[in-house]
Design an enzyme around this catalytic site. Structure first.
Site, PDB file in Angstrom:
ATOM      1  N   LYS A  22     -28.401 -24.681  23.595  1.00 28.71           N
ATOM      2  CA  LYS A  22     -27.796 -23.405  23.988  1.00 28.71           C
ATOM      3  C   LYS A  22     -28.843 -22.465  24.562  1.00 28.71           C
ATOM      4  CE  LYS A  22     -27.106 -20.096  20.720  1.00 28.71           C
ATOM      5  NZ  LYS A  22     -27.673 -18.769  21.022  1.00 28.71           N
ATOM      6  N   ASN A  23     -29.983 -22.353  23.869  1.00 22.79           N
ATOM      7  CA  ASN A  23     -30.952 -21.324  24.255  1.00 22.79           C
ATOM      8  C   ASN A  23     -31.779 -21.685  25.486  1.00 22.79           C
ATOM      9  OD1 ASN A  23     -29.957 -19.760  22.267  1.00 22.79           O
ATOM     10  ND2 ASN A  23     -31.688 -19.984  20.857  1.00 22.79           N
ATOM     11  N   ARG A 102     -26.118 -11.085  23.549  1.00 25.99           N
ATOM     12  CA  ARG A 102     -27.374 -10.434  23.880  1.00 25.99           C
ATOM     13  C   ARG A 102     -28.091 -11.063  25.083  1.00 25.99           C
ATOM     14  NH1 ARG A 102     -31.762  -7.494  21.964  1.00 25.99           N
ATOM     15  NH2 ARG A 102     -33.638  -8.608  22.543  1.00 25.99           N
ATOM     16  N   CYS A 126     -27.253  -6.192  16.550  1.00 22.40           N
ATOM     17  CA  CYS A 126     -26.404  -7.298  16.126  1.00 22.40           C
ATOM     18  C   CYS A 126     -26.714  -7.598  14.677  1.00 22.40           C
ATOM     19  CB  CYS A 126     -26.606  -8.517  17.005  1.00 22.40           C
ATOM     20  SG  CYS A 126     -28.085  -9.412  16.627  1.00 22.40           S
ATOM     21  N   ARG A 131     -33.083  -5.652  17.378  1.00 23.76           N
ATOM     22  CA  ARG A 131     -33.302  -6.429  18.603  1.00 23.76           C
ATOM     23  C   ARG A 131     -33.369  -5.569  19.869  1.00 23.76           C
ATOM     24  NH1 ARG A 131     -29.833 -11.828  18.531  1.00 23.76           N
ATOM     25  NH2 ARG A 131     -31.605 -12.647  19.677  1.00 23.76           N
ATOM     26  N   PRO A 132     -34.415  -4.775  19.999  1.00 28.89           N
ATOM     27  CA  PRO A 132     -34.558  -3.927  21.185  1.00 28.89           C
ATOM     28  C   PRO A 132     -34.901  -4.725  22.449  1.00 28.89           C
ATOM     29  CG  PRO A 132     -36.504  -3.777  19.816  1.00 28.89           C
ATOM     30  CD  PRO A 132     -35.540  -4.654  19.066  1.00 28.89           C
ATOM     31  N   VAL A 133     -34.897  -4.036  23.614  1.00 24.96           N
ATOM     32  CA  VAL A 133     -35.276  -4.700  24.874  1.00 24.96           C
ATOM     33  C   VAL A 133     -36.479  -4.001  25.519  1.00 24.96           C
ATOM     34  CG1 VAL A 133     -33.014  -5.708  25.394  1.00 24.96           C
ATOM     35  CG2 VAL A 133     -33.523  -3.381  26.159  1.00 24.96           C
ATOM     36  N   ASP A 134     -37.214  -3.197  24.715  1.00 27.97           N
ATOM     37  CA  ASP A 134     -38.341  -2.438  25.275  1.00 27.97           C
ATOM     38  C   ASP A 134     -39.379  -3.338  25.956  1.00 27.97           C
ATOM     39  OD1 ASP A 134     -38.714  -3.365  22.625  1.00 27.97           O
ATOM     40  OD2 ASP A 134     -40.501  -2.129  22.393  1.00 27.97           O
ATOM     41  N   LEU A 135     -39.595  -4.524  25.434  1.00 26.02           N
ATOM     42  CA  LEU A 135     -40.630  -5.392  26.011  1.00 26.02           C
ATOM     43  C   LEU A 135     -40.166  -6.025  27.324  1.00 26.02           C
ATOM     44  CD1 LEU A 135     -41.946  -7.035  22.716  1.00 26.02           C
ATOM     45  CD2 LEU A 135     -42.858  -5.067  23.962  1.00 26.02           C
ATOM     46  N   ASP A 316     -34.490 -19.695  13.718  1.00 28.13           N
ATOM     47  CA  ASP A 316     -33.123 -20.192  13.891  1.00 28.13           C
ATOM     48  C   ASP A 316     -32.777 -21.348  12.947  1.00 28.13           C
ATOM     49  OD1 ASP A 316     -32.684 -18.319  15.842  1.00 28.13           O
ATOM     50  OD2 ASP A 316     -32.950 -19.689  17.528  1.00 28.13           O
ATOM     51  N   ILE A 338     -39.554 -12.964  11.885  1.00 22.36           N
ATOM     52  CA  ILE A 338     -39.149 -12.659  13.270  1.00 22.36           C
ATOM     53  C   ILE A 338     -38.103 -11.538  13.322  1.00 22.36           C
ATOM     54  CG2 ILE A 338     -38.284 -13.635  15.458  1.00 22.36           C
ATOM     55  CD1 ILE A 338     -40.865 -14.999  14.589  1.00 22.36           C
ATOM     56  N   ARG A 408     -19.937 -20.415  18.885  1.00 24.13           N
ATOM     57  CA  ARG A 408     -20.891 -19.864  19.843  1.00 24.13           C
ATOM     58  C   ARG A 408     -22.046 -20.837  20.079  1.00 24.13           C
ATOM     59  NH1 ARG A 408     -23.573 -14.875  18.192  1.00 24.13           N
ATOM     60  NH2 ARG A 408     -24.624 -15.477  20.091  1.00 24.13           N
TER      61      ARG A 408
HETATM   62  N1  EPU Z   1     -38.401  -7.756  20.357  1.00 24.60           N
HETATM   63  C1  EPU Z   1     -38.768  -6.445  20.570  1.00 24.60           C
HETATM   64  N2  EPU Z   1     -38.597  -5.914  21.817  1.00 24.60           N
HETATM   65  C2  EPU Z   1     -38.065  -6.638  22.848  1.00 24.60           C
HETATM   66  C3  EPU Z   1     -37.706  -7.972  22.635  1.00 24.60           C
HETATM   67  C4  EPU Z   1     -37.888  -8.504  21.370  1.00 24.60           C
HETATM   68  O1  EPU Z   1     -39.229  -5.767  19.662  1.00 24.60           O
HETATM   69  O2  EPU Z   1     -37.938  -6.075  23.946  1.00 24.60           O
HETATM   70  C5  EPU Z   1     -38.578  -8.340  19.015  1.00 24.60           C
HETATM   71  C6  EPU Z   1     -37.264  -8.777  18.394  1.00 24.60           C
HETATM   72  O3  EPU Z   1     -36.597  -7.703  17.779  1.00 24.60           O
HETATM   73  C7  EPU Z   1     -37.739  -9.818  17.411  1.00 24.60           C
HETATM   74  C8  EPU Z   1     -38.905 -10.470  18.136  1.00 24.60           C
HETATM   75  O4  EPU Z   1     -39.312  -9.536  19.140  1.00 24.60           O
HETATM   76  O5  EPU Z   1     -38.207  -9.211  16.242  1.00 24.60           O
HETATM   77  C9  EPU Z   1     -38.596 -11.786  18.806  1.00 24.60           C
HETATM   78  O6  EPU Z   1     -37.421 -11.664  19.599  1.00 24.60           O
HETATM   79  P1  EPU Z   1     -37.193 -12.531  20.913  1.00 24.60           P
HETATM   80  O7  EPU Z   1     -37.213 -11.629  22.087  1.00 24.60           O
HETATM   81  O8  EPU Z   1     -38.109 -13.695  20.906  1.00 24.60           O
HETATM   82  O9  EPU Z   1     -35.695 -13.038  20.674  1.00 24.60           O
HETATM   83  P2  EPU Z   1     -34.584 -13.257  21.769  1.00 24.60           P
HETATM   84  O10 EPU Z   1     -35.198 -13.700  23.044  1.00 24.60           O
HETATM   85  O11 EPU Z   1     -33.652 -12.121  21.796  1.00 24.60           O
HETATM   86  C10 EPU Z   1     -34.233 -15.810  21.320  1.00 24.60           C
HETATM   87  C11 EPU Z   1     -33.101 -16.685  20.886  1.00 24.60           C
HETATM   88  C12 EPU Z   1     -32.794 -16.403  19.421  1.00 24.60           C
HETATM   89  C13 EPU Z   1     -34.051 -16.703  18.598  1.00 24.60           C
HETATM   90  C14 EPU Z   1     -35.215 -15.865  19.120  1.00 24.60           C
HETATM   91  C15 EPU Z   1     -36.517 -16.167  18.415  1.00 24.60           C
HETATM   92  C16 EPU Z   1     -31.761 -17.084  22.845  1.00 24.60           C
HETATM   93  C17 EPU Z   1     -30.479 -16.880  23.582  1.00 24.60           C
HETATM   94  N3  EPU Z   1     -31.920 -16.443  21.697  1.00 24.60           N
HETATM   95  O12 EPU Z   1     -33.785 -14.483  21.155  1.00 24.60           O
HETATM   96  O13 EPU Z   1     -31.772 -17.298  19.046  1.00 24.60           O
HETATM   97  O14 EPU Z   1     -33.806 -16.415  17.241  1.00 24.60           O
HETATM   98  O15 EPU Z   1     -35.385 -16.100  20.521  1.00 24.60           O
HETATM   99  O16 EPU Z   1     -36.849 -17.498  18.559  1.00 24.60           O
HETATM  100  O17 EPU Z   1     -32.618 -17.823  23.306  1.00 24.60           O
HETATM  101  C18 EPU Z   1     -29.775 -17.973  17.975  1.00 24.60           C
HETATM  102  O18 EPU Z   1     -29.701 -18.884  18.806  1.00 24.60           O
HETATM  103  O19 EPU Z   1     -29.059 -17.914  16.943  1.00 24.60           O
HETATM  104  C19 EPU Z   1     -30.747 -16.900  18.200  1.00 24.60           C
HETATM  105  C20 EPU Z   1     -30.640 -15.724  17.604  1.00 24.60           C
END
Ligand code: EPU
Length: 429
Positions: A22-23, A102, A126, A131-135, A316, A338, A408
């Site tokens: 999926k990811n 997301r 969620c 889970r912010p998007v600042d980065l 995960d 995480i 999902r």
């Molecule tokens: N984070 C920030 N700012 C950002 C982005 C992330 O602070 O702008 C933090 C997050 O809050 C978290 C950490 O960085 O604490 C890591 O988050 P990451 O960005 O790696 O997660 P993601 O890309 O949103 C993907 C997977 C998740 C998986 C995580 C970690 C997909 C669609 N989702 O999420 O999968 O847990 O990486 O490996 O690829 C799932 O499939 O159930 C799932 C939640």
């Protein structure tokens, strides 16, 4: 709303085919926005999240075709799909669509890179944390975008195109790395991504982008270098096998005992989880066909695990491991690093008789002799499947409510487990 009824107590024996990840499938589908030529993806899993992303991509103007079965293929084989974004008709991803998933926020990178603008709804919180998007925003700014937040939308602009730059992530982010990679592929000049995510799904996306004509090196390490190109072409790419689905069924077998071949699974994608399963008493063997998991007689041994970015133990699989450890002979400890709120399964596992104490990021699990079936509620994708794992070893009947979370991310879960002798049925309505 569908429910899943499980009667526990039977070992799993047989073959479980592993679906496409999926990811990886989600960002690969999003990558189709980068080119006006068709992107053909093979081994796409049949999941609710894939369907939801199809709706979002269609809204941007992507034509999507699902190819029918071919002779010699099985109903369990992944789908072949074509994504053709010959013209982007809309650079807005609306709240109604993005709020459901997301990862759909990630359209921001390709839309901006190809069209010079994107307006994408903030995804919101969620069940597993803020889970912010600042980065992700920081990465796009480093490539020269101007970003404004207005009315719950991120409005990104780069009227004269994106320019390569230095992006150093202060923490590892999978979505941030996908976004940086896709945007940098169409930026002018060189981009260096430091502290990049090394997850296999990032590597799979980079491999596909390379087939599309992108110039990327270092993917799979924490330093990725991208030389931007002015256009990308179509390609054909097969989605890699789902390491989280693999680990989930491996834990299910470790839980019930038995002997299952996880067909098509690739051990290098989940080495750390397989080592943990070995410590827990499962026998793991690898062949060309996949990964075989066996547990006979011996009980489940307790483990201590801390989640970490790849190649560490994946967040995960944290809930599933906790499900398994509820029956271990002794005390296990699991630390989640995480996501700050990824223990929603604890109270539901307790309904089955599990003994788990939480202290911040740490969970202590006292293994019990016996779990007993009960009605439980799925809260998020991975939490729900941990309930399934526990239910497979519980005495009597467990009814898992709110099954849409499972749909999902797990393709035909009841069929895959049912084929291996588990009593699992979906109750519609
Ligand atoms: N984070 C920030 N700012 C950002 C982005 C992330 O602070 O702008 C933090 C997050 O809050 C978290 C950490 O960085 O604490 C890591 O988050 P990451 O960005 O790696 O997660 P993601 O890309 O949103 C993907 C997977 C998740 C998986 C995580 C970690 C997909 C669609 N989702 O999420 O999968 O847990 O990486 O490996 O690829 C799932 O499939 O159930 C799932 C939640």
């Amino acid at each position: 709303m569908d429910r899943i009824r499980i009667v526990g107590g039977r070992p799993l024996e047989g073959i479980i085919p592993i679906s496409g990840a999926k990811n990886a499938a989600l960002p690969l589908m999003i990558a189709s926005l980068l080119t006006e030529e068709p992107l053909i993806l093979e081994n796409v899993p049949r999941l609710a999240d894939v369907k939801q992303l199809e709706r979002i991509l269609e809204n941007h103007g992507v034509d999507i075709a699902v190819h029918g079965r071919r002779s010699g293929t099985d109903a369990m084989d992944g789908q072949r799909m074509t994504f053709h974004a010959s013209e982007i008709v809309d650079t807005t991803a609306p709240y109604e669509l993005v709020s459901k998933m997301r990862a759909s926020f990630w359209v921001v990178g390709p839309l901006l890179a190809r069209m010079g603008e994107a307006k994408v709804s903030l995804p919101g919180g969620c069940a597993i944390g803020t889970r912010p998007v600042d980065l992700l925003i920081m990465a796009l700014e480093r490539l020269g975008a101007t970003i404004e937040i207005d009315g719950g939308y991120v409005i990104a602009r780069a009227k004269n195109g994106l320019k390569g730059g230095e992006i150093e992530f202060p923490k590892v982010t999978v979505g941030g790395t996908h976004t940086a990679l896709m945007a940098a592929s169409l930026a002018s000049g060189e981009t260096v991504i430091e502290n990049a995510a090394r997850e296999p799904e990032v590597v799979d996306v980079a491999d596909c982008l390379i087939k599309m004509g992108a110039k990327i090196t270092g993917h799979g390490t924490s330093r990725i270098v991208v030389q931007g190109v002015s256009r990308l072409n179509g390609a054909r790419h097969a989605v890699l096998p789902d390491r989280i689905e693999t680990g989930t069924y491996a834990m299910a077998v470790a839980m019930t005992g038995g002997d299952v071949l996880l067909e098509g699974a690739r051990p290098e994608l989940l080495q750390s989880a397989l080592e943990t399963l070995g410590q827990a008493g499962a026998e793991i063997t690898v062949s060309n066909a996949g990964i075989r998991v066996v547990r006979n007689g011996a009980g489940i041994r307790p483990v201590e695990v801390t989640t970490a970015p790849f190649p560490g133990f994946p967040t995960d699989l944290q809930a599933q491991l906790m499900g398994l450890m509820t029956r271990a002979k002794g005390t296990s400890r699991i630390t989640e690093t995480i996501f700050e709120n990824r223990f929603m399964h604890v109270q539901e596992l307790a309904r089955l008789g599990a003994r788990i104490a939480l202290d911040g990021q740490n969970a202590t699990i006292e293994g019990v002799e016996k779990l007993k079936g009960a009605p439980v509620m799925a809260t998020d994708l991975r939490a729900s499947v941990s309930l399934v794992i526990a239910a497979l070893a519980a005495e009597g009947e467990t009814m898992v409510n709110r099954v849409y979370h499972l749909d999902r991310g797990f393709e035909r879960l009841e069929d895959k487990l049912g084929r291996c002798g588990a009593t699992v049925e979906r109750i519609s309505g």
